[in-house]
Every structure is written in C-alpha cells, then in structure tokens.
Design an enzyme around this catalytic site. Structure first.
Site, PDB file in Angstrom:
ATOM      1  N   SER A 120     -18.227  40.052 -49.942  1.00  0.00           N
ATOM      2  CA  SER A 120     -19.473  41.279 -50.826  1.00  0.00           C
ATOM      3  C   SER A 120     -20.532  40.340 -50.722  1.00  0.00           C
ATOM      4  O   SER A 120     -21.407  38.959 -51.206  1.00  0.00           O
ATOM      5  CB  SER A 120     -19.175  40.970 -52.079  1.00  0.00           C
ATOM      6  OG  SER A 120     -20.088  41.607 -53.086  1.00  0.00           O
ATOM      7  N   TYR A 155     -16.568  38.268 -61.167  1.00  0.00           N
ATOM      8  CA  TYR A 155     -15.972  38.964 -59.760  1.00  0.00           C
ATOM      9  C   TYR A 155     -16.734  38.137 -58.476  1.00  0.00           C
ATOM     10  O   TYR A 155     -16.632  38.160 -57.427  1.00  0.00           O
ATOM     11  CB  TYR A 155     -16.749  40.399 -59.457  1.00  0.00           C
ATOM     12  CG  TYR A 155     -16.821  40.788 -58.276  1.00  0.00           C
ATOM     13  CD1 TYR A 155     -15.952  41.672 -58.198  1.00  0.00           C
ATOM     14  CD2 TYR A 155     -18.184  41.475 -57.537  1.00  0.00           C
ATOM     15  CE1 TYR A 155     -15.263  41.983 -56.724  1.00  0.00           C
ATOM     16  CE2 TYR A 155     -17.651  42.303 -56.134  1.00  0.00           C
ATOM     17  CZ  TYR A 155     -16.462  42.559 -56.086  1.00  0.00           C
ATOM     18  OH  TYR A 155     -16.443  42.897 -54.333  1.00  0.00           O
ATOM     19  N   LYS A 164     -14.812  36.130 -54.870  1.00  0.00           N
ATOM     20  CA  LYS A 164     -14.803  36.186 -54.094  1.00  0.00           C
ATOM     21  C   LYS A 164     -15.397  34.991 -53.051  1.00  0.00           C
ATOM     22  O   LYS A 164     -15.392  34.370 -52.281  1.00  0.00           O
ATOM     23  CB  LYS A 164     -16.208  37.193 -53.951  1.00  0.00           C
ATOM     24  CG  LYS A 164     -15.897  39.092 -53.534  1.00  0.00           C
ATOM     25  CD  LYS A 164     -14.546  39.350 -53.061  1.00  0.00           C
ATOM     26  CE  LYS A 164     -13.975  40.266 -53.305  1.00  0.00           C
ATOM     27  NZ  LYS A 164     -12.888  41.459 -52.475  1.00  0.00           N
TER      28      LYS A 164
HETATM   29  N1  LIG Z   1     -16.917  49.104 -52.420  1.00  0.00           N
HETATM   30  C1  LIG Z   1     -17.697  48.120 -52.976  1.00  0.00           C
HETATM   31  O1  LIG Z   1     -19.009  48.721 -53.234  1.00  0.00           O
HETATM   32  C2  LIG Z   1     -17.565  46.517 -51.979  1.00  0.00           C
HETATM   33  C3  LIG Z   1     -18.311  45.725 -51.891  1.00  0.00           C
HETATM   34  C4  LIG Z   1     -18.666  44.118 -51.309  1.00  0.00           C
HETATM   35  C5  LIG Z   1     -17.078  43.925 -51.245  1.00  0.00           C
HETATM   36  N2  LIG Z   1     -16.002  45.338 -52.072  1.00  0.00           N
HETATM   37  C6  LIG Z   1     -14.521  44.454 -51.368  1.00  0.00           C
HETATM   38  O2  LIG Z   1     -13.611  45.524 -50.389  1.00  0.00           O
HETATM   39  C7  LIG Z   1     -12.297  45.512 -51.462  1.00  0.00           C
HETATM   40  C8  LIG Z   1     -12.176  47.041 -51.036  1.00  0.00           C
HETATM   41  O3  LIG Z   1     -13.147  47.881 -52.181  1.00  0.00           O
HETATM   42  P1  LIG Z   1     -12.637  49.264 -51.989  1.00  0.00           P
HETATM   43  O4  LIG Z   1     -14.246  49.589 -52.952  1.00  0.00           O
HETATM   44  O5  LIG Z   1     -11.974  50.045 -51.842  1.00  0.00           O
HETATM   45  O6  LIG Z   1     -12.333  49.276 -53.365  1.00  0.00           O
HETATM   46  P2  LIG Z   1     -10.896  50.256 -53.970  1.00  0.00           P
HETATM   47  O7  LIG Z   1     -10.116  49.574 -55.287  1.00  0.00           O
HETATM   48  O8  LIG Z   1     -10.838  51.846 -54.060  1.00  0.00           O
HETATM   49  O9  LIG Z   1      -9.501  49.685 -52.855  1.00  0.00           O
HETATM   50  C9  LIG Z   1      -9.172  48.097 -53.288  1.00  0.00           C
HETATM   51  C10 LIG Z   1      -7.480  48.711 -53.117  1.00  0.00           C
HETATM   52  O10 LIG Z   1      -6.606  47.789 -53.074  1.00  0.00           O
HETATM   53  C11 LIG Z   1      -5.565  47.906 -54.198  1.00  0.00           C
HETATM   54  N3  LIG Z   1      -4.957  46.640 -54.953  1.00  0.00           N
HETATM   55  C12 LIG Z   1      -6.077  46.189 -56.054  1.00  0.00           C
HETATM   56  N4  LIG Z   1      -5.385  44.894 -56.418  1.00  0.00           N
HETATM   57  C13 LIG Z   1      -4.086  45.072 -55.615  1.00  0.00           C
HETATM   58  C14 LIG Z   1      -2.935  44.121 -55.587  1.00  0.00           C
HETATM   59  N5  LIG Z   1      -2.744  43.054 -56.298  1.00  0.00           N
HETATM   60  N6  LIG Z   1      -2.036  44.252 -55.048  1.00  0.00           N
HETATM   61  C15 LIG Z   1      -2.048  45.455 -54.185  1.00  0.00           C
HETATM   62  N7  LIG Z   1      -3.091  46.394 -53.887  1.00  0.00           N
HETATM   63  C16 LIG Z   1      -4.329  46.278 -54.881  1.00  0.00           C
HETATM   64  C17 LIG Z   1      -6.449  49.431 -55.166  1.00  0.00           C
HETATM   65  O11 LIG Z   1      -4.802  50.084 -55.752  1.00  0.00           O
HETATM   66  C18 LIG Z   1      -6.847  49.743 -54.679  1.00  0.00           C
HETATM   67  O12 LIG Z   1      -6.502  51.684 -53.704  1.00  0.00           O
HETATM   68  C19 LIG Z   1     -12.164  44.597 -52.358  1.00  0.00           C
HETATM   69  O13 LIG Z   1     -11.443  43.686 -51.955  1.00  0.00           O
HETATM   70  C20 LIG Z   1     -13.816  44.573 -52.641  1.00  0.00           C
HETATM   71  O14 LIG Z   1     -13.939  43.645 -53.800  1.00  0.00           O
HETATM   72  C21 LIG Z   1     -16.561  46.610 -52.100  1.00  0.00           C
END
Ligand SMILES: NC(=O)c1ccc[n+]([C@@H]2O[C@H](COP(=O)([O-])OP(=O)(O)OC[C@H]3O[C@@H](n4cnc5c(N)ncnc54)[C@H](O)[C@@H]3O)[C@@H](O)[C@H]2O)c1
Length: 341
Positions: free
Chosen positions: A127, A151, A155
């Site tokens: 991120s 958080y 990362k």
């Molecule tokens: N959405 C954003 O703004 C953003 C920005 C930067 C980075 N990210 C990163 O991208 C990734 C995906 O983000 P997102 O927005 O799709 O989030 P999200 O919460 O919609 O998706 C994450 C998924 O991972 C699953 N999950 C969590 N912990 C788990 C585990 N231990 N085992 C199996 N499944 C697990 C959750 O059920 C969920 O479906 C994350 O790592 C997040 O930190 C997101």
C-alpha cells in the site's frame, strides 16, 4: 497467458474478486482461498456470472498450514497473488496484534507452505500507506518509508521479509505492488466494494450517502494548501488495478526478477472533485459537512506511476468519472440485493 493455476488469497474480497475476473478473462485458471472474514462466498457465483466459468474455491485461513497444504496438493499452482489481509488503518491502531498476526503472520505462513510446494512466484498487495507523509509528490518507489499506523507497519514489515526471502533464495521472484486509492467496481455492477460497517474510504462512503443509507459526507479539512482546500489523493479504478496484477504476473512468469512498483493513476483529485464527479454519476446533490482535519492526514498524495510502465508496460486507463459511474452502478445493484452481501 500461461499454464498452471494461480492461487489468489483473499479472492472474494474487493480487489481480489476483480483480479480474479481479469485473470480468468486472460485465460488463467484461478484457485481462490478466503476465510470470509470480510467477504461472502456468493462473490464466487458473481465472478462465474461475469466470466462464464467458476474459479476453484476454498474457505481457508492462510495462517492454517494444514488447510493450505491440502489446497496446494490438489492443484498445480505456478504463482500466488496474496490479497488476504486486514486493511482498516483506524482499527489497526486499536488492535495492532490482530493486524500483525494476520498481515505479517499470514504472509510468513503462506510463504512457508508455498516454499514447501516449490512455488516461488508471489505478488503481494502492499500500500502507498508505507510512504507515510511524503516529502514530495508525485511519490516514487524510492521515497523513504515512514508508515504511520500498525497497518502501514505491517505492510512495510512484509515488504522487508519478502526482500530478505528473495535475497536468501534467488529462486523466489516477488512482485510488490503499492496501491494508491482503489475505487470503483466492475462495469457489470455484480461485484464491487461493499464494506461492513462504516466505510473507511471516500468513494464507498459517498455511494452510501447518495443511496440514502447515510445522512451526509464529512469532509475532513478544507484549509489544506490545495486549490480548493480539501485533500488530494490518487484514485485508481479497481479494474485498472486488476489489470496491473495481470501485467505483474506475466512479468514474473516470464522470468523477470522481483520488483516493487506503485499502482496509481499519477493524477490527484481533491475530495470536492470526487464529490462533484459522484454527483454527476448519481444525478443528484450529495449532502456534505465540513469537519476538522484528521490527525495524520496529508494535504496531497499521488503516485509517480512511471516504473509500472517501464517494467510492466502497464498504466491506468480509466478516469474519475468511470470510477464514480461504476461505483454507483454497483451500489444500485447492491441496494437491489444483486451484488455482494
Ligand atoms: N482497498 C484498499 O484501499 C487497499 C489499499 C492498499 C492496499 N490494500 C491491500 O489489498 C489487499 C486486498 O484489499 P481489499 O480492499 O480487497 O480488502 P478486502 O477486505 O475486501 O479483501 C481481503 C480479503 O481477504 C480475506 N482475508 C483476510 N484475512 C484472511 C486470512 N487470514 N486468510 C484468508 N483470507 C483472509 C477477507 O475475508 C477478504 O475477503 C489487502 O491486503 C489490503 O491491505 C487495499
């Protein structure tokens, strides 16, 4: 396009589900693992509706080595894309151990089981939050890392662990992708962002206000040194982001060494720009209130996306209007019970 299957952890989540669609459209066979802590299994049906085929799906936690081992024994995985994790900055301040356990512990556990199975191609969801308050914009990948929350630290720690892993064993090829502000939805509206509880991000919050599910948007700070006084961020359409993962995967599978790359549009939009674009998408005014600045927020923040173009041949193609149009479409379908949750 390549042989072998692609493991997508967190594949029923917001970004993971869109990435599954892009991968499958490009002909990859996809194996999804998700513990459903922040998503629902119906997303798999909606991915199948969009793509015309069904990814393999396992409800499993990436920290559970036995469950992951069973999944990997059943498939011929050539690479993994690791989305599974927790992502709420504020929550991470309240429950840091949960974040380190899931985000750091989960990645270590995943790498161990992948290693056991000889799978050494990995793409990791990092991120732009690892940069903290940048000295200058646009933010390039060599900017100093100054995460300002558990958080963000989780990362940055994972990035360090993955760097050490590929240093120790050069067979590992790891792509680290630093996302800016993902938003929008697949154009079908069948999948999208459907946060549980209060949305942490601007676009889903606006969508809920526009749909009458919330009273008004609080705009935190209108006295920043920006043209309209509100904070500027880099919003990237989630389908552009998904396509960025396909480009990164292709590069790794073709033998490119590991890389760290920003995935952003390279353009900054203020909060008021986004409100106006969303009003145009939904066709009515959205109530907004001004509120004080939030601690830790910076005035202006957008990516230097040039390395992604140089290394991966990728750049974002969709604009803010598309983001708002597709987010609103998805919100309307959700309100009708047709989308996630
Ligand atoms: N959405 C954003 O703004 C953003 C920005 C930067 C980075 N990210 C990163 O991208 C990734 C995906 O983000 P997102 O927005 O799709 O989030 P999200 O919460 O919609 O998706 C994450 C998924 O991972 C699953 N999950 C969590 N912990 C788990 C585990 N231990 N085992 C199996 N499944 C697990 C959750 O059920 C969920 O479906 C994350 O790592 C997040 O930190 C997101």
């Amino acid at each position: 396009m390549s042989t072998g299957e692609i493991l997508v952890t967190g594949g029923t989540g917001f970004i993971g589900s869109h990435c599954c669609v892009s991968l499958m459209k490009q002909g990859y066979r996809v194996v999804v693992v998700d513990n459903l802590s922040n998503s629902d299994a119906g997303v798999i049906d909606r991915i199948a509706s969009i793509t015309g085929s069904r990814p393999a799906f396992y409800i499993a936690d990436v920290r559970n080595a036995d469950e992951m081992d069973r999944v990997l024994r059943r498939h011929d995985i050539s690479a993994a894309i690791h989305f599974a994790g927790l992502k709420a900055v504020g929550e991470s301040v309240a429950v840091p151990l949960r974040y380190f356990d899931n985000n750091v512990g989960g990645t270590i556990a995943l790498c161990q089981v992948l290693n056991t199975h000889g799978i050494k191609r990995l793409i990791f969801s990092s991120s732009a939050t690892v940069y903290g308050a940048p000295d200058r914009v646009p933010v390039a990948e060599d900017a100093p890392l100054r995460p300002a929350s558990p958080y963000g630290h989780s990362k940055a720690m994972v990035e360090q662990i993955l760097a050490d892993l590929s240093h120790a064993d050069p067979e590992w090829r790891i792509g680290i992708l630093r996302y800016f502000n993902p938003a929008g939805a697949h154009e079908s509206g069948l999948i999208g962002e459907s946060p549980r509880g209060t949305p942490n991000n601007l676009v889903p919050f606006l969508a809920q206000v526009a749909a009458g599910q919330r009273d008004a948007l609080n705009i935190f700070g209108n006295d920043y040194p920006t043209p309209d006084g509100t904070g500027i961020r880099d919003y990237i359409h989630v389908m552009d982001l998904a396509e960025g993962h396909c480009a990164a995967l292709e590069a790794l599978l073709q033998g490119q060494p590991g890389f760290t790359v920003n995935l952003g549009s390279g353009r900054g939009h203020s909060v008021l720009d986004v409100v106006r674009a969303f009003e145009a998408a939904c066709g009515h005014a959205i109530p907004c209130h001004h509120a004080p600045r939030r601690a830790g927020d910076v005035a202006e923040y957008y990516a230097d996306p040039s390395r992604a173009m140089t290394l991966l041949g990728w750049e974002s193609r969709r604009d803010l209007e598309s983001i708002c149009r597709d987010a609103w479409h998805s919100q309307c379908r959700q309100s009708n019970g047709a989308s996630q949750r």
